[in-house]
Design an enzyme around this catalytic site. Structure first.
Site, PDB file in Angstrom:
ATOM      1  N   GLY A  16       0.812  -1.216   0.000  1.00 11.35           N
ATOM      2  CA  GLY A  16       0.000   0.000   0.000  1.00 11.35           C
ATOM      3  C   GLY A  16       0.841   1.260   0.000  1.00 11.35           C
ATOM      4  N   GLU A 172       0.439 -23.281   2.008  1.00  9.64           N
ATOM      5  CA  GLU A 172       1.718 -23.161   1.288  1.00  9.64           C
ATOM      6  C   GLU A 172       2.867 -23.723   2.123  1.00  9.64           C
ATOM      7  OE1 GLU A 172       0.679 -18.958  -1.013  1.00  9.64           O
ATOM      8  OE2 GLU A 172       1.947 -18.934   0.752  1.00  9.64           O
TER       9      GLU A 172
END
Ligand code: FAD
Length: 432
Positions: A16, A172
């Site tokens: 961001g 993952e």
């Protein structure tokens, strides 16, 4: 007459904050970008650093190098501890306060232990580069220690790995720990059989990757099982201590615990004495402005903004990037006196999660993909999203090498298997 420049401070150089800084490239402003690290980290590939597939430099780039050509940005490395909104000043550990006219808060999220903060000392999380290198040391160290043990029970305990949380990060991690044990390390030890390692994934809900369509969740469960991961659904972890954990009604003895279960926003809402939204986040309006503070904006994981459905937008890199770019453009327009900027709209580009070699899931625009096609898509998307060309080439070459050799190129341990060793101390020990 020249107008004095506005001073825009951005806290956090993740997805961001970096997008906001880059969108302000033509703004007539002094931009100060503050981060506690000196790099922009690509968190989606962190699990590959943690499981020795990539080295730390492949998933992070020095912030100064990224912004070298953007002369209106000054990068400051520092830990922010407070925001004084009355006097418009940012407090930084060991440095002078930094004043601002406009502020963008982009400090992201951290892991939360659901009120059991003491569990942090007995488990690993995967959020920063240090975390990833720590996990890599713990994983490789467990095999190194097991190799010099003769007691089968001790070896079994050392080679038991428990991942808590069946979201994308947990999946993952579990899939890749299993691949590390069963493929990469399988032939490298003489006294132990690395392929006998137990990898257990505990999920309190009734599916892994619960936010994906149920067909993809089921695929993820069976892909994990085919890699040798024991998937335990509806299994809540109730204690974690120095010797192991309790999952459901079972006690598991291990020191290899990886926590990927819950997140909370970094404490920026408290800094500004705001009532936090869900998960400690800062509530923002449709223009990403902090409710009640027109000169302060928040983007990414630290912000809570309602999406088109009315539900808060998810904690994804794409949300943070789009919000950051939006706020950068909004502030550029505002500096030019244009106040009627349209509200933010999130463009959902879909979600992807990888489980292991040629095993992934993708949900894009209502279309569900799984297996090798989703894995190829995941690989291409992640290569393209890496912030610099050097990392793309390095990651691509590493992946190619791993694909053909089943090897992992980043297996060096920089700490001893029993904990860190200061090299001066160690040499001193030998001298006596
Ligand atoms: C292991 C992992 C895998 C992920 N995989 C995916 C994925 O595949 N796809 C996806 O879309 N999303 C993924 N995410 C989520 C995604 O990374 C986040 O949604 C995204 O990083 C949010 O961006 P942000 O800018 O809000 O925060 P971040 O990218 O976390 O950046 C926050 C920045 O603020 C800095 N900071 C924090 N506190 C301070 C302070 N007090 N002072 C100074 N600086 C500070 C930090 O150093 C950091 O640079 C993953 C996350 C993790 C942890």
């Amino acid at each position: 007459m020249t107008m004095s420049k506005a001073r825009i401070v951005i806290i956090g150089c993740g997805f961001g904050g970096l997008a906001a800084a880059q969108a302000l490239r033509s703004a007539h402003a002094d931009i100060i970008l503050i981060d506690r690290t000196n790099h922009h980290l690509f968190q989606p590939l962190l699990y590959q650093v943690a499981t020795a597939a990539l080295s730390p430099a492949d998933s992070a780039t020095a912030t100064r190098a990224i912004l070298r050509r953007q002369s209106n940005v000054t990068v400051l490395m520092g830990e922010v501890t407070g925001i004084d909104t009355m006097n418009r000043r940012i407090e930084i550990v060991g440095a002078d306060d930094v004043p601002y006219d406009l502020l963008v808060v982009a400090t992201g999220a951290a892991y939360s232990y659901f009120g059991h903060g003491d569990w942090a000392q007995f488990s690993h999380v995967l959020k920063t580069l240090e975390d990833a290198v720590g996990i890599r040391g713990a994983l490789l160290g467990a095999f190194e220690r097991a190799e010099s043990q003769t007691d089968a029970e001790t070896v079994g305990r050392l080679l038991t790995f428990v991942v808590v949380g069946g979201g994308p990060t947990g999946v993952e991690l579990a899939g890749n720990i299993a691949e590390l044990a069963r493929s990469t390390l399988a032939r490298d030890f003489r006294n132990i059989n690395p392929a006998s390692a137990r990898v257990i994934l505990c999920e309190s809900g009734n599916a892994v990757l619960g936010e994906f369509p149920s067909r993809l969740s089921r695929y993820a469960s069976s892909a994990l099982a085919s890699l040798g991961v024991e998937v335990r659904l509806n299994t809540t972890v109730t204690t974690i201590d120095a010797q192991g954990l309790t999952a459901g009604d079972q006690r598991i003895e291990t020191r290899n615990i990886f926590w990927a279960a819950g997140t909370t926003a970094r404490p920026a809402a408290q800094w500004m004495n705001l009532q936090p939204a869900q998960h400690g986040a800062i509530s923002v309006d449709p223009r990403c402005a902090v409710i009640g503070l027109t000169d302060v904006f928040a983007v990414g994981d630290v912000a809570s903004q309602a999406g088109a459905s009315g539900q808060p937008l998810p904690g994804l890199a794409a949300v943070a990037k789009q919000q950051g770019a939006y706020v950068g453009k909004l502030l550029s327009a505002r500096l030019k006196g244009k106040d009627n900027f349209p509200p933010f709209r999130y463009r959902d580009l879909g979600t992807l999660a990888v489980i292991g070699r040629a095993r992934a899931v993708a949900h894009l625009g209502g279309v569900s993909l799984s297996g090798a096609a989703a894995w190829l898509l995941w690989s291409l998307v992640h290569l393209m999203l890496l912030v610099d060309f050097r990392s793309r080439i390095a990651v691509y070459l590493n992946w190619m090498w791993s694909w053909f050799t089943y090897g992992r190129g980043a297996r060096l341990m920089t700490t001893a298997p029993h904990g860190s060793i200061n090299s001066a101390e160690r040499d001193d020990d030998k001298a006596h």
